[in-house]
Design a protein around this motif. Structure first.
Motif, PDB file in Angstrom:
ATOM      1  N   ILE A  49      23.951   7.239  -7.975  1.00 33.22           N
ATOM      2  CA  ILE A  49      24.575   8.434  -7.773  1.00 33.22           C
ATOM      3  C   ILE A  49      25.865   8.318  -7.274  1.00 33.22           C
ATOM      4  CG2 ILE A  49      24.399  10.671  -6.407  1.00 33.22           C
ATOM      5  CD1 ILE A  49      21.312  10.383  -6.672  1.00 33.22           C
ATOM      6  N   ALA A  50      25.875   7.255  -5.988  1.00 31.18           N
ATOM      7  CA  ALA A  50      27.315   7.108  -5.321  1.00 31.18           C
ATOM      8  C   ALA A  50      28.043   6.261  -6.632  1.00 31.18           C
ATOM      9  CB  ALA A  50      27.101   6.191  -4.082  1.00 31.18           C
ATOM     10  N   MET A  51      27.764   5.562  -7.398  1.00 31.43           N
ATOM     11  CA  MET A  51      28.408   4.903  -8.286  1.00 31.43           C
ATOM     12  C   MET A  51      29.149   5.968  -9.325  1.00 31.43           C
ATOM     13  SD  MET A  51      29.131   1.742  -7.908  1.00 31.43           S
ATOM     14  CE  MET A  51      29.344   0.743  -9.559  1.00 31.43           C
ATOM     15  N   LYS A  52      28.159   6.956  -9.767  1.00 20.26           N
ATOM     16  CA  LYS A  52      28.567   7.842 -10.738  1.00 20.26           C
ATOM     17  C   LYS A  52      29.525   8.894 -10.117  1.00 20.26           C
ATOM     18  CE  LYS A  52      24.445   7.667 -13.286  1.00 20.26           C
ATOM     19  NZ  LYS A  52      23.009   8.231 -13.412  1.00 20.26           N
ATOM     20  N   VAL A  53      29.604   9.203  -8.990  1.00 16.92           N
ATOM     21  CA  VAL A  53      30.670   9.982  -8.176  1.00 16.92           C
ATOM     22  C   VAL A  53      31.758   9.345  -8.207  1.00 16.92           C
ATOM     23  CG1 VAL A  53      31.242  11.093  -6.042  1.00 16.92           C
ATOM     24  CG2 VAL A  53      28.857  11.454  -6.891  1.00 16.92           C
ATOM     25  N   ILE A  54      31.891   8.037  -7.761  1.00 21.09           N
ATOM     26  CA  ILE A  54      33.077   7.101  -7.503  1.00 21.09           C
ATOM     27  C   ILE A  54      33.660   7.246  -8.947  1.00 21.09           C
ATOM     28  CG2 ILE A  54      34.181   4.884  -7.040  1.00 21.09           C
ATOM     29  CD1 ILE A  54      31.854   4.824  -4.901  1.00 21.09           C
ATOM     30  N   GLU A  55      32.814   6.958 -10.071  1.00 18.26           N
ATOM     31  CA  GLU A  55      33.452   6.864 -11.577  1.00 18.26           C
ATOM     32  C   GLU A  55      34.108   8.142 -11.868  1.00 18.26           C
ATOM     33  OE1 GLU A  55      30.079   5.757 -13.826  1.00 18.26           O
ATOM     34  OE2 GLU A  55      30.101   3.604 -12.902  1.00 18.26           O
ATOM     35  N   GLY A  56      33.475   9.317 -11.449  1.00 21.92           N
ATOM     36  CA  GLY A  56      33.901  10.590 -11.825  1.00 21.92           C
ATOM     37  C   GLY A  56      35.277  10.928 -11.185  1.00 21.92           C
TER      38      GLY A  56
END
Length: 75
Positions: A46-53
């Protein structure tokens, strides 16, 4: 990489109910699967997806700003 052995048997003729059985041998996951499971699932995923977004937002914002600047620049 070795392909996983899979066996699917569909038995319709033995009983009045359809039966499907699958056997998947999971001896060892590949490196790609381990990296995917580590980075794309759970709280870290989830943290990776937020950072990617957020990163993608800023890349598109800066690209649009620079493009708009040069298109609408006064001559």
């Amino acid at each position: 990489m070795e392909p996983q052995e899979r066996a699917v048997q569909y038995s319709r003729w033995n009983n009045s109910q359809d039966q499907v059985s699958m056997n998947v041998s999971t001896t060892e996951s590949s490196d790609c699967e381990r990296v995917y499971n580590k980075l794309c699932t759970g709280k870290l995923g989830i943290a990776m997806k937020v950072i990617e977004g957020i990163f993608l937002f800023w890349v598109i914002f800066i690209t649009g700003y620079v493009t708009g600047y040069y298109i609408h620049k006064c001559k």
